[in-house]
Design an enzyme around this catalytic site. Structure first.
Site, PDB file in Angstrom:
ATOM      1  N   SER A   1       0.118  -9.656  -4.964  1.00  0.00           N
ATOM      2  CA  SER A   1       0.426  -8.359  -5.556  1.00  0.00           C
ATOM      3  C   SER A   1       1.874  -8.327  -6.048  1.00  0.00           C
ATOM      4  CB  SER A   1       0.200  -7.264  -4.499  1.00  0.00           C
ATOM      5  OG  SER A   1       0.483  -6.008  -5.049  1.00  0.00           O
TER       6      SER A   1
ATOM      7  N   GLY B   1       0.806  -1.225   0.000  1.00  0.00           N
ATOM      8  CA  GLY B   1       0.000   0.000   0.000  1.00  0.00           C
ATOM      9  C   GLY B   1       0.836   1.270   0.000  1.00  0.00           C
ATOM     10  N   THR B   2       2.105   1.139  -0.358  1.00  0.00           N
ATOM     11  CA  THR B   2       3.035   2.277  -0.355  1.00  0.00           C
ATOM     12  C   THR B   2       2.564   3.425  -1.253  1.00  0.00           C
ATOM     13  OG1 THR B   2       4.706   0.523  -0.330  1.00  0.00           O
ATOM     14  CG2 THR B   2       5.504   2.792  -0.543  1.00  0.00           C
TER      15      THR B   2
ATOM     16  N   HIS C   1      11.791   1.259   1.974  1.00  0.00           N
ATOM     17  CA  HIS C   1      11.383  -0.119   2.257  1.00  0.00           C
ATOM     18  C   HIS C   1      12.356  -0.760   3.268  1.00  0.00           C
ATOM     19  CE1 HIS C   1       8.251  -0.202  -0.699  1.00  0.00           C
ATOM     20  NE2 HIS C   1       9.024  -0.270  -1.761  1.00  0.00           N
TER      21      HIS C   1
ATOM     22  N   LYS D   1      -5.382  -4.034  -8.802  1.00  0.00           N
ATOM     23  CA  LYS D   1      -6.807  -4.107  -8.433  1.00  0.00           C
ATOM     24  C   LYS D   1      -7.120  -3.252  -7.201  1.00  0.00           C
ATOM     25  CE  LYS D   1      -7.875  -8.717 -10.181  1.00  0.00           C
ATOM     26  NZ  LYS D   1      -8.276 -10.072  -9.799  1.00  0.00           N
TER      27      LYS D   1
HETATM   28  N1  LIG Z   1      -4.876   4.335  -4.349  1.00  0.00           N
HETATM   29  C1  LIG Z   1      -4.792   3.054  -4.015  1.00  0.00           C
HETATM   30  N2  LIG Z   1      -5.674   2.515  -3.152  1.00  0.00           N
HETATM   31  C2  LIG Z   1      -5.611   1.206  -2.820  1.00  0.00           C
HETATM   32  N3  LIG Z   1      -4.665   0.353  -3.290  1.00  0.00           N
HETATM   33  C3  LIG Z   1      -3.762   0.850  -4.149  1.00  0.00           C
HETATM   34  C4  LIG Z   1      -3.774   2.210  -4.544  1.00  0.00           C
HETATM   35  N4  LIG Z   1      -2.742   2.397  -5.397  1.00  0.00           N
HETATM   36  C5  LIG Z   1      -2.118   1.219  -5.545  1.00  0.00           C
HETATM   37  N5  LIG Z   1      -2.731   0.278  -4.796  1.00  0.00           N
HETATM   38  C6  LIG Z   1      -2.390  -1.141  -4.694  1.00  0.00           C
HETATM   39  O1  LIG Z   1      -1.243  -1.309  -3.873  1.00  0.00           O
HETATM   40  C7  LIG Z   1      -0.485  -2.431  -4.347  1.00  0.00           C
HETATM   41  C8  LIG Z   1       0.925  -1.982  -4.720  1.00  0.00           C
HETATM   42  O2  LIG Z   1       1.648  -1.887  -3.524  1.00  0.00           O
HETATM   43  P1  LIG Z   1       2.705  -0.747  -3.246  1.00  0.00           P
HETATM   44  O3  LIG Z   1       2.138   0.548  -3.608  1.00  0.00           O
HETATM   45  O4  LIG Z   1       3.175  -0.928  -1.847  1.00  0.00           O
HETATM   46  O5  LIG Z   1       3.867  -1.127  -4.260  1.00  0.00           O
HETATM   47  S1  LIG Z   1       5.354  -0.542  -4.183  1.00  0.00           S
HETATM   48  O6  LIG Z   1       5.983  -1.170  -3.020  1.00  0.00           O
HETATM   49  O7  LIG Z   1       5.299   0.901  -4.077  1.00  0.00           O
HETATM   50  O8  LIG Z   1       5.999  -0.984  -5.436  1.00  0.00           O
HETATM   51  C9  LIG Z   1      -1.242  -2.976  -5.550  1.00  0.00           C
HETATM   52  O9  LIG Z   1      -2.124  -3.958  -5.009  1.00  0.00           O
HETATM   53  P2  LIG Z   1      -2.762  -5.133  -5.897  1.00  0.00           P
HETATM   54  O10 LIG Z   1      -3.817  -4.494  -6.721  1.00  0.00           O
HETATM   55  O11 LIG Z   1      -3.349  -6.100  -4.913  1.00  0.00           O
HETATM   56  O12 LIG Z   1      -1.661  -5.739  -6.701  1.00  0.00           O
HETATM   57  C10 LIG Z   1      -1.966  -1.746  -6.024  1.00  0.00           C
HETATM   58  O13 LIG Z   1      -3.058  -2.012  -6.860  1.00  0.00           O
END
Ligand SMILES: Nc1ncnc2c1ncn2[C@@H]1O[C@H](COP(=O)(O)OS(=O)(=O)O)[C@@H](OP(=O)(O)O)[C@H]1O
Length: 313
Positions: free
Chosen positions: A150, A63-64, A120, A280
């Site tokens: 993910s 959720g970063t 991280h 997603k």
């Molecule tokens: N705005 C918002 N709201 C809710 N969820 C979101 C949002 N933006 C990105 N995502 C989902 O977050 C997952 C990516 O994780 P990270 O953002 O931690 O990735 S990273 O570490 O920065 O590369 C990835 O999860 P999954 O969809 O389950 O793969 C993204 O879809």
């Protein structure tokens, strides 16, 4: 003195999650690609934290991208609104510098108006000045089954864009269960911040992706209070929190042109299409990819690892 590359070449190594020869190395108890370890080592030597800093910490795929957007929107809300925010034209990763890449060699190349940075790096390997200074840390974690799924999709989509092949889902799963993932073992990463948040609740806010999805408004207010940017009752009445929640929602961000066709770190070997950060954004998608046996295996590791910690994932 040995160079970072020389030190890394002596570390235990395992094959990464693709067919490229990009190995993961075990550094201070966590697995990481050498490029990032060099950044971590350098940040440990060079990064000087300020008391006003707000450090967004997470294991990858928890959720970063979302937390960065929300935090950036909160701290910049007196300068921008939901029609002028830089988040409408930039991926949140381009609004918040990444410690082990952007700030690894110097902490002076920062925008003095932006107190945010992200990393991280596990708690035990954060630069000393982040631990010792009075800056705030916000940590987000996520259910390991969704986090794994993910992660796997991220690597698969990244591989497709870079002419590499990901390992099969089953192989990645075995590696993940053994703790062999970028910045893993995942459970150790979470526990490091969880324990630190219990010891230092004023310094570390510990958040869960699922709870934030469930009641984003509540957690945006909590987050704003914690980082010292509380919403006034006037702002709440005017819908300021709701506007931020809506602007940073998965639906809104993933449909912005910049996040459909833009690129992060364009012109560098680390270039990534912005759309890969959005898949997603749902809770429980693991059910579509893991067999009941795989789910039970991950649940059992999670139970065993978190046993006695008071934390559930
Ligand atoms: N705005 C918002 N709201 C809710 N969820 C979101 C949002 N933006 C990105 N995502 C989902 O977050 C997952 C990516 O994780 P990270 O953002 O931690 O990735 S990273 O570490 O920065 O590369 C990835 O999860 P999954 O969809 O389950 O793969 C993204 O879809």
């Amino acid at each position: 003195m040995a160079s970072f590359k020389e030190i890394i070449s002596t570390l235990p190594r395992r094959k990464g999650w693709t067919d490229s020869n990009n190995d993961l190395f075990l550094y201070r108890g966590f697995w990481c690609y050498s490029f990032f370890i060099e950044g971590v080592m350098s940040a440990q030597q060079n990064f000087q934290s300020q008391p006003s800093d707000i450090v967004i910490c997470s294991a990858p795929k928890t959720g970063t991208t979302w937390l960065k957007s929300l935090t950036f929107a909160i701290v910049t809300r007196t300068t921008f609104d939901d029609s002028t925010s830089p988040l409408l034209a930039n991926l949140s990763h381009d609004c918040v510098p990444f410690l082990e890449v952007d700030l690894a060699h110097s902490s002076t190349n920062r925008d003095p108006k932006n107190p945010l940075l992200a990393t991280h790096v596990p708690y035990s390997s954060l630069p000393r000045s982040i631990i010792d200074s009075s800056c705030k840390i916000v940590y987000i974690c996520r259910n390991p089954k969704d986090s794994f799924v993910s992660f796997y999709h991220f690597i698969a989509r990244l591989s497709a864009s870079k002419d590499m092949k990901p390992v099969a889902l089953e192989e990645a799963f075995e590696l993940y269960c053994q703790g062999v993932s970028n910045y893993g073992p995942y459970w150790d990463h979470v526990l490091g911040f969880w324990k630190a948040s219990l010891d230092r609740p004023d310094k570390i806010l510990f958040l869960k992706y699922e709870e934030m999805i469930e009641d984003t408004v509540l957690y945006v207010k909590k987050l704003a209070d914690f980082i010292g940017y509380p919403f006034s009752s006037e702002e709440i009445k005017k819908g300021s929190v709701d506007k931020i929640v809506s602007m940073c929602s998965f639906e809104k961000l993933s449909n912005l042109e910049v996040n459909k066709s833009g690129k992060h770190r364009e012109g560098t070997p680390g270039v990534i299409e912005n759309k890969i950060y959005f898949r997603k954004g749902k809770v429980g998608d693991w059910e579509n990819y893991l067999t009941p046996e795989m789910a039970a295996q991950l649940d059992s590791i999670t139970l065993q690892k978190l046993n006695g910690s008071g934390l559930t994932l």
